[in-house]
Design a protein around this motif. Structure first.
Motif, PDB file in Angstrom:
ATOM      1  N   MET A 172     -50.750 -39.894 -35.892  1.00  0.00           N
ATOM      2  CA  MET A 172     -50.978 -41.301 -35.588  1.00  0.00           C
ATOM      3  C   MET A 172     -50.174 -41.660 -34.334  1.00  0.00           C
ATOM      4  O   MET A 172     -49.001 -41.343 -34.238  1.00  0.00           O
ATOM      5  CB  MET A 172     -50.541 -42.164 -36.778  1.00  0.00           C
ATOM      6  CG  MET A 172     -50.804 -43.621 -36.572  1.00  0.00           C
ATOM      7  SD  MET A 172     -50.391 -44.688 -37.967  1.00  0.00           S
ATOM      8  CE  MET A 172     -51.398 -44.025 -39.264  1.00  0.00           C
ATOM      9  N   ARG A 173     -50.816 -42.336 -33.407  1.00  0.00           N
ATOM     10  CA  ARG A 173     -50.136 -42.771 -32.180  1.00  0.00           C
ATOM     11  C   ARG A 173     -49.486 -44.127 -32.445  1.00  0.00           C
ATOM     12  O   ARG A 173     -50.161 -45.069 -32.845  1.00  0.00           O
ATOM     13  CB  ARG A 173     -51.142 -42.906 -31.048  1.00  0.00           C
ATOM     14  CG  ARG A 173     -51.787 -41.610 -30.636  1.00  0.00           C
ATOM     15  CD  ARG A 173     -52.885 -41.932 -29.610  1.00  0.00           C
ATOM     16  NE  ARG A 173     -53.516 -40.751 -29.105  1.00  0.00           N
ATOM     17  CZ  ARG A 173     -54.705 -40.315 -29.523  1.00  0.00           C
ATOM     18  NH1 ARG A 173     -55.373 -40.981 -30.439  1.00  0.00           N
ATOM     19  NH2 ARG A 173     -55.220 -39.219 -29.005  1.00  0.00           N
ATOM     20  N   ILE A 174     -48.190 -44.202 -32.196  1.00  0.00           N
ATOM     21  CA  ILE A 174     -47.509 -45.490 -32.356  1.00  0.00           C
ATOM     22  C   ILE A 174     -46.706 -45.793 -31.107  1.00  0.00           C
ATOM     23  O   ILE A 174     -46.227 -44.892 -30.412  1.00  0.00           O
ATOM     24  CB  ILE A 174     -46.627 -45.557 -33.624  1.00  0.00           C
ATOM     25  CG1 ILE A 174     -45.359 -44.735 -33.468  1.00  0.00           C
ATOM     26  CG2 ILE A 174     -47.372 -45.136 -34.859  1.00  0.00           C
ATOM     27  CD1 ILE A 174     -44.327 -45.079 -34.510  1.00  0.00           C
ATOM     28  N   TYR A 175     -46.592 -47.077 -30.828  1.00  0.00           N
ATOM     29  CA  TYR A 175     -45.796 -47.534 -29.702  1.00  0.00           C
ATOM     30  C   TYR A 175     -45.195 -48.869 -30.088  1.00  0.00           C
ATOM     31  O   TYR A 175     -45.854 -49.703 -30.706  1.00  0.00           O
ATOM     32  CB  TYR A 175     -46.648 -47.681 -28.434  1.00  0.00           C
ATOM     33  CG  TYR A 175     -45.873 -47.306 -27.201  1.00  0.00           C
ATOM     34  CD1 TYR A 175     -45.887 -46.006 -26.728  1.00  0.00           C
ATOM     35  CD2 TYR A 175     -45.094 -48.250 -26.535  1.00  0.00           C
ATOM     36  CE1 TYR A 175     -45.157 -45.640 -25.615  1.00  0.00           C
ATOM     37  CE2 TYR A 175     -44.361 -47.896 -25.414  1.00  0.00           C
ATOM     38  CZ  TYR A 175     -44.396 -46.586 -24.968  1.00  0.00           C
ATOM     39  OH  TYR A 175     -43.658 -46.227 -23.868  1.00  0.00           O
ATOM     40  N   GLY A 176     -43.944 -49.064 -29.747  1.00  0.00           N
ATOM     41  CA  GLY A 176     -43.246 -50.264 -30.170  1.00  0.00           C
ATOM     42  C   GLY A 176     -43.069 -51.285 -29.075  1.00  0.00           C
ATOM     43  O   GLY A 176     -43.100 -50.980 -27.887  1.00  0.00           O
TER      44      GLY A 176
ATOM     45  N   GLU B 166     -56.054 -56.848 -25.246  1.00  0.00           N
ATOM     46  CA  GLU B 166     -56.374 -55.991 -24.101  1.00  0.00           C
ATOM     47  C   GLU B 166     -56.855 -54.615 -24.551  1.00  0.00           C
ATOM     48  O   GLU B 166     -57.874 -54.106 -24.069  1.00  0.00           O
ATOM     49  CB  GLU B 166     -55.129 -55.843 -23.208  1.00  0.00           C
ATOM     50  CG  GLU B 166     -55.303 -54.918 -22.026  1.00  0.00           C
ATOM     51  CD  GLU B 166     -56.143 -55.492 -20.908  1.00  0.00           C
ATOM     52  OE1 GLU B 166     -56.669 -54.693 -20.106  1.00  0.00           O
ATOM     53  OE2 GLU B 166     -56.283 -56.730 -20.813  1.00  0.00           O
ATOM     54  N   ILE B 167     -56.125 -54.001 -25.470  1.00  0.00           N
ATOM     55  CA  ILE B 167     -56.442 -52.621 -25.860  1.00  0.00           C
ATOM     56  C   ILE B 167     -57.707 -52.551 -26.713  1.00  0.00           C
ATOM     57  O   ILE B 167     -58.531 -51.661 -26.525  1.00  0.00           O
ATOM     58  CB  ILE B 167     -55.219 -51.970 -26.538  1.00  0.00           C
ATOM     59  CG1 ILE B 167     -54.074 -51.840 -25.502  1.00  0.00           C
ATOM     60  CG2 ILE B 167     -55.563 -50.609 -27.127  1.00  0.00           C
ATOM     61  CD1 ILE B 167     -52.730 -51.454 -26.074  1.00  0.00           C
ATOM     62  N   THR B 168     -57.906 -53.515 -27.610  1.00  0.00           N
ATOM     63  CA  THR B 168     -59.159 -53.521 -28.383  1.00  0.00           C
ATOM     64  C   THR B 168     -60.329 -53.850 -27.469  1.00  0.00           C
ATOM     65  O   THR B 168     -61.435 -53.352 -27.671  1.00  0.00           O
ATOM     66  CB  THR B 168     -59.113 -54.501 -29.577  1.00  0.00           C
ATOM     67  OG1 THR B 168     -58.841 -55.820 -29.101  1.00  0.00           O
ATOM     68  CG2 THR B 168     -58.066 -54.080 -30.594  1.00  0.00           C
TER      69      THR B 168
ATOM     70  N   ILE C 236     -49.125 -53.106 -18.460  1.00  0.00           N
ATOM     71  CA  ILE C 236     -48.339 -52.650 -19.623  1.00  0.00           C
ATOM     72  C   ILE C 236     -49.244 -51.847 -20.552  1.00  0.00           C
ATOM     73  O   ILE C 236     -48.850 -50.784 -21.053  1.00  0.00           O
ATOM     74  CB  ILE C 236     -47.692 -53.849 -20.351  1.00  0.00           C
ATOM     75  CG1 ILE C 236     -46.733 -54.588 -19.410  1.00  0.00           C
ATOM     76  CG2 ILE C 236     -46.960 -53.376 -21.614  1.00  0.00           C
ATOM     77  CD1 ILE C 236     -46.318 -55.964 -19.904  1.00  0.00           C
ATOM     78  N   ALA C 237     -50.460 -52.317 -20.772  1.00  0.00           N
ATOM     79  CA  ALA C 237     -51.424 -51.580 -21.603  1.00  0.00           C
ATOM     80  C   ALA C 237     -51.740 -50.232 -20.981  1.00  0.00           C
ATOM     81  O   ALA C 237     -51.785 -49.212 -21.683  1.00  0.00           O
ATOM     82  CB  ALA C 237     -52.690 -52.394 -21.809  1.00  0.00           C
ATOM     83  N   ASP C 238     -51.959 -50.192 -19.668  1.00  0.00           N
ATOM     84  CA  ASP C 238     -52.205 -48.918 -18.975  1.00  0.00           C
ATOM     85  C   ASP C 238     -51.073 -47.939 -19.242  1.00  0.00           C
ATOM     86  O   ASP C 238     -51.300 -46.763 -19.540  1.00  0.00           O
ATOM     87  CB  ASP C 238     -52.323 -49.122 -17.459  1.00  0.00           C
ATOM     88  CG  ASP C 238     -53.605 -49.812 -17.026  1.00  0.00           C
ATOM     89  OD1 ASP C 238     -54.572 -49.857 -17.818  1.00  0.00           O
ATOM     90  OD2 ASP C 238     -53.628 -50.308 -15.879  1.00  0.00           O
ATOM     91  N   PHE C 239     -49.838 -48.416 -19.120  1.00  0.00           N
ATOM     92  CA  PHE C 239     -48.660 -47.573 -19.325  1.00  0.00           C
ATOM     93  C   PHE C 239     -48.621 -47.024 -20.757  1.00  0.00           C
ATOM     94  O   PHE C 239     -48.453 -45.819 -20.968  1.00  0.00           O
ATOM     95  CB  PHE C 239     -47.382 -48.367 -19.009  1.00  0.00           C
ATOM     96  CG  PHE C 239     -46.123 -47.599 -19.276  1.00  0.00           C
ATOM     97  CD1 PHE C 239     -45.668 -46.656 -18.364  1.00  0.00           C
ATOM     98  CD2 PHE C 239     -45.389 -47.810 -20.437  1.00  0.00           C
ATOM     99  CE1 PHE C 239     -44.497 -45.935 -18.606  1.00  0.00           C
ATOM    100  CE2 PHE C 239     -44.231 -47.110 -20.698  1.00  0.00           C
ATOM    101  CZ  PHE C 239     -43.784 -46.158 -19.772  1.00  0.00           C
TER     102      PHE C 239
ATOM    103  N   SER D 233     -51.403 -44.529 -21.457  1.00  0.00           N
ATOM    104  CA  SER D 233     -51.105 -43.254 -20.788  1.00  0.00           C
ATOM    105  C   SER D 233     -50.035 -42.498 -21.578  1.00  0.00           C
ATOM    106  O   SER D 233     -50.146 -41.288 -21.779  1.00  0.00           O
ATOM    107  CB  SER D 233     -50.624 -43.526 -19.368  1.00  0.00           C
ATOM    108  OG  SER D 233     -50.192 -42.341 -18.762  1.00  0.00           O
ATOM    109  N   GLU D 234     -49.015 -43.194 -22.023  1.00  0.00           N
ATOM    110  CA  GLU D 234     -47.923 -42.579 -22.779  1.00  0.00           C
ATOM    111  C   GLU D 234     -48.424 -41.908 -24.066  1.00  0.00           C
ATOM    112  O   GLU D 234     -47.922 -40.861 -24.452  1.00  0.00           O
ATOM    113  CB  GLU D 234     -46.881 -43.636 -23.153  1.00  0.00           C
ATOM    114  CG  GLU D 234     -45.991 -44.065 -22.020  1.00  0.00           C
ATOM    115  CD  GLU D 234     -44.718 -43.259 -21.954  1.00  0.00           C
ATOM    116  OE1 GLU D 234     -43.867 -43.383 -22.848  1.00  0.00           O
ATOM    117  OE2 GLU D 234     -44.581 -42.491 -20.986  1.00  0.00           O
TER     118      GLU D 234
END
Length: 163
Positions: free
Chosen positions: A1-5, A24-26, A153-156, A159-160
């Protein structure tokens, strides 16, 4: 699962940033779930309602369901607060889980920072903070974004996590 805080001190803009990132991401076609840590007691139930009465009567879990949504309430009673990984395991699979809070956990994070709060940055002493979103220009050893530049910020983040 990809998580980001998304972390930061009180009134730093975490919730607004989370809301904008989810939109933005959805909007880019990815599925997103969120986890929000609360430092205070909270209740999604209301005194006098049937589900509240079930919980007060001693039920460990109460699942409230309708045709639009369901909510599972789990009473910890004498249990410790579960760690983030335990909570993440309860989520249905999605492309990305955004986590607000849990600043001491080891997942990668972006720090929301508003200069007017007077709080120090978390980033300089926390390598899990991979970038900062701020309302002022900062010079750091990692990327700094304008707090309102949701697209960048979403792009970053995407990408991460490899999306």
């Amino acid at each position: 699962m990809r998580i980001y805080g998304v972390v930061g001190w009180k009134n730093a803009g975490k919730t607004g940033l989370m809301e904008r990132l989810v939109t933005e991401i959805t909007g880019r076609g990815h599925t997103v779930s969120t986890v929000k840590h609360a430092h205070h007691r909270f209740d999604v139930d209301h005194e006098g309602k049937d589900s509240y009465r079930h919980r007060v009567a001693g039920a460990t879990e109460v699942l409230l369901a309708s045709r639009n949504r369901f909510a599972l309430m789990h009473e910890l009673r004498d249990e410790d607060e579960p760690p983030l990984e335990t909570l993440l395991a309860k989520l249905a699979p999605v492309d990305l889980v955004l986590v607000e809070g849990y600043k001491r956990d080891t997942h990668p994070k972006v720090e929301a920072h508003r200069n007017t709060t007077g709080n120090p940055l978390i980033a300089p002493t926390d390598p899990t903070v991979r970038a900062v979103a701020s309302d002022v220009t900062l010079t750091l050893d990692r990327p700094v974004f304008d707090l309102d530049d949701t697209g960048a910020i979403a792009d970053f983040i995407l990408s991460e996590v490899g999306l």
